[in-house]
Design a protein around this motif. Sequence first.
Motif, PDB file in Angstrom:
ATOM      1  N   PRO A 151       0.835  -1.214   0.000  1.00  0.00           N
ATOM      2  CA  PRO A 151       0.000   0.000   0.000  1.00  0.00           C
ATOM      3  C   PRO A 151       0.864   1.257   0.000  1.00  0.00           C
ATOM      4  O   PRO A 151       1.849   1.329   0.731  1.00  0.00           O
ATOM      5  N   SER A 152       0.506   2.212  -0.833  1.00  0.00           N
ATOM      6  CA  SER A 152       1.216   3.490  -0.834  1.00  0.00           C
ATOM      7  C   SER A 152       0.599   4.399   0.220  1.00  0.00           C
ATOM      8  O   SER A 152      -0.583   4.262   0.573  1.00  0.00           O
ATOM      9  N   PHE A 153       1.380   5.321   0.708  1.00  0.00           N
ATOM     10  CA  PHE A 153       0.896   6.258   1.719  1.00  0.00           C
ATOM     11  C   PHE A 153      -0.293   7.076   1.213  1.00  0.00           C
ATOM     12  O   PHE A 153      -1.311   7.182   1.899  1.00  0.00           O
ATOM     13  N   PRO A 154      -0.226   7.651  -0.004  1.00  0.00           N
ATOM     14  CA  PRO A 154      -1.390   8.407  -0.497  1.00  0.00           C
ATOM     15  C   PRO A 154      -2.650   7.555  -0.629  1.00  0.00           C
ATOM     16  O   PRO A 154      -3.748   8.020  -0.331  1.00  0.00           O
ATOM     17  N   ALA A 155      -2.496   6.306  -1.044  1.00  0.00           N
ATOM     18  CA  ALA A 155      -3.665   5.426  -1.162  1.00  0.00           C
ATOM     19  C   ALA A 155      -4.272   5.155   0.203  1.00  0.00           C
ATOM     20  O   ALA A 155      -5.498   5.166   0.371  1.00  0.00           O
ATOM     21  N   LEU A 156      -3.427   4.918   1.194  1.00  0.00           N
ATOM     22  CA  LEU A 156      -3.933   4.679   2.543  1.00  0.00           C
ATOM     23  C   LEU A 156      -4.643   5.911   3.102  1.00  0.00           C
ATOM     24  O   LEU A 156      -5.669   5.793   3.769  1.00  0.00           O
ATOM     25  N   ILE A 157      -4.103   7.077   2.809  1.00  0.00           N
ATOM     26  CA  ILE A 157      -4.741   8.327   3.257  1.00  0.00           C
ATOM     27  C   ILE A 157      -6.143   8.426   2.658  1.00  0.00           C
ATOM     28  O   ILE A 157      -7.114   8.720   3.361  1.00  0.00           O
ATOM     29  N   ARG A 158      -6.260   8.184   1.366  1.00  0.00           N
ATOM     30  CA  ARG A 158      -7.571   8.262   0.708  1.00  0.00           C
ATOM     31  C   ARG A 158      -8.558   7.270   1.307  1.00  0.00           C
ATOM     32  O   ARG A 158      -9.723   7.590   1.538  1.00  0.00           O
ATOM     33  N   ILE A 159      -8.102   6.059   1.546  1.00  0.00           N
ATOM     34  CA  ILE A 159      -8.978   5.036   2.118  1.00  0.00           C
ATOM     35  C   ILE A 159      -9.426   5.431   3.519  1.00  0.00           C
ATOM     36  O   ILE A 159     -10.606   5.328   3.854  1.00  0.00           O
ATOM     37  N   CYS A 160      -8.488   5.885   4.326  1.00  0.00           N
ATOM     38  CA  CYS A 160      -8.833   6.275   5.698  1.00  0.00           C
ATOM     39  C   CYS A 160      -9.810   7.445   5.718  1.00  0.00           C
ATOM     40  O   CYS A 160     -10.747   7.466   6.522  1.00  0.00           O
ATOM     41  N   GLU A 161      -9.602   8.402   4.850  1.00  0.00           N
ATOM     42  CA  GLU A 161     -10.549   9.521   4.769  1.00  0.00           C
ATOM     43  C   GLU A 161     -11.924   9.033   4.357  1.00  0.00           C
ATOM     44  O   GLU A 161     -12.938   9.479   4.898  1.00  0.00           O
ATOM     45  N   SER A 162     -11.989   8.120   3.415  1.00  0.00           N
ATOM     46  CA  SER A 162     -13.270   7.596   2.943  1.00  0.00           C
ATOM     47  C   SER A 162     -13.977   6.780   4.023  1.00  0.00           C
ATOM     48  O   SER A 162     -15.211   6.745   4.067  1.00  0.00           O
ATOM     49  N   LEU A 163     -13.209   6.124   4.889  1.00  0.00           N
ATOM     50  CA  LEU A 163     -13.787   5.331   5.973  1.00  0.00           C
ATOM     51  C   LEU A 163     -13.964   6.134   7.269  1.00  0.00           C
ATOM     52  O   LEU A 163     -14.495   5.624   8.243  1.00  0.00           O
ATOM     53  N   SER A 164     -13.472   7.363   7.259  1.00  0.00           N
ATOM     54  CA  SER A 164     -13.501   8.223   8.459  1.00  0.00           C
ATOM     55  C   SER A 164     -12.778   7.561   9.633  1.00  0.00           C
ATOM     56  O   SER A 164     -13.285   7.522  10.759  1.00  0.00           O
ATOM     57  N   ILE A 165     -11.599   7.031   9.337  1.00  0.00           N
ATOM     58  CA  ILE A 165     -10.764   6.458  10.385  1.00  0.00           C
ATOM     59  C   ILE A 165      -9.398   7.126  10.347  1.00  0.00           C
ATOM     60  O   ILE A 165      -9.021   7.751   9.356  1.00  0.00           O
ATOM     61  N   ASP A 166      -8.672   6.975  11.428  1.00  0.00           N
ATOM     62  CA  ASP A 166      -7.308   7.469  11.506  1.00  0.00           C
ATOM     63  C   ASP A 166      -6.396   6.408  10.909  1.00  0.00           C
ATOM     64  O   ASP A 166      -6.602   5.206  11.142  1.00  0.00           O
ATOM     65  N   ILE A 167      -5.409   6.814  10.171  1.00  0.00           N
ATOM     66  CA  ILE A 167      -4.505   5.857   9.534  1.00  0.00           C
ATOM     67  C   ILE A 167      -3.820   4.964  10.565  1.00  0.00           C
ATOM     68  O   ILE A 167      -3.486   3.817  10.294  1.00  0.00           O
ATOM     69  N   LYS A 168      -3.636   5.464  11.768  1.00  0.00           N
ATOM     70  CA  LYS A 168      -3.017   4.660  12.819  1.00  0.00           C
ATOM     71  C   LYS A 168      -3.832   3.394  13.101  1.00  0.00           C
ATOM     72  O   LYS A 168      -3.284   2.375  13.497  1.00  0.00           O
ATOM     73  N   ASP A 169      -5.156   3.465  12.876  1.00  0.00           N
ATOM     74  CA  ASP A 169      -6.019   2.304  13.118  1.00  0.00           C
ATOM     75  C   ASP A 169      -5.634   1.110  12.248  1.00  0.00           C
ATOM     76  O   ASP A 169      -5.861  -0.029  12.634  1.00  0.00           O
TER      77      ASP A 169
END
Length: 105
Positions: free
Chosen positions: A45-63
Amino acid sequence: MYGSEISEKIKAYCYERNMKVSELLRVSGLSAHLIDDWQNGKTEPSFPALIRICESLSIDIKDLFVGGQRLTVSQIEILEEWRVLSDIQRSAIFDYIDAMKGCKR
């Protein structure tokens, strides 16, 4: 490789929200084969992709990293800076990253 672990966590968050993974990918603007590639170990997983996913799920990337790979101090600092950016600034960063990789979104 931690891609398969993260893809399973993403699927679990989708399940908790009654959201299909395909809907998550549509909302986040990512390609449909992305999570499968992580699951199969083809890509990480790339960092930008993870950011987009976390924003879409309304979660913190740390989760996504609890119990697994931890974020470095630098990555956490980047996340803190990310949170205060406007959508236009975030888009510009994605464009910059794409240009650095030599690919198009």
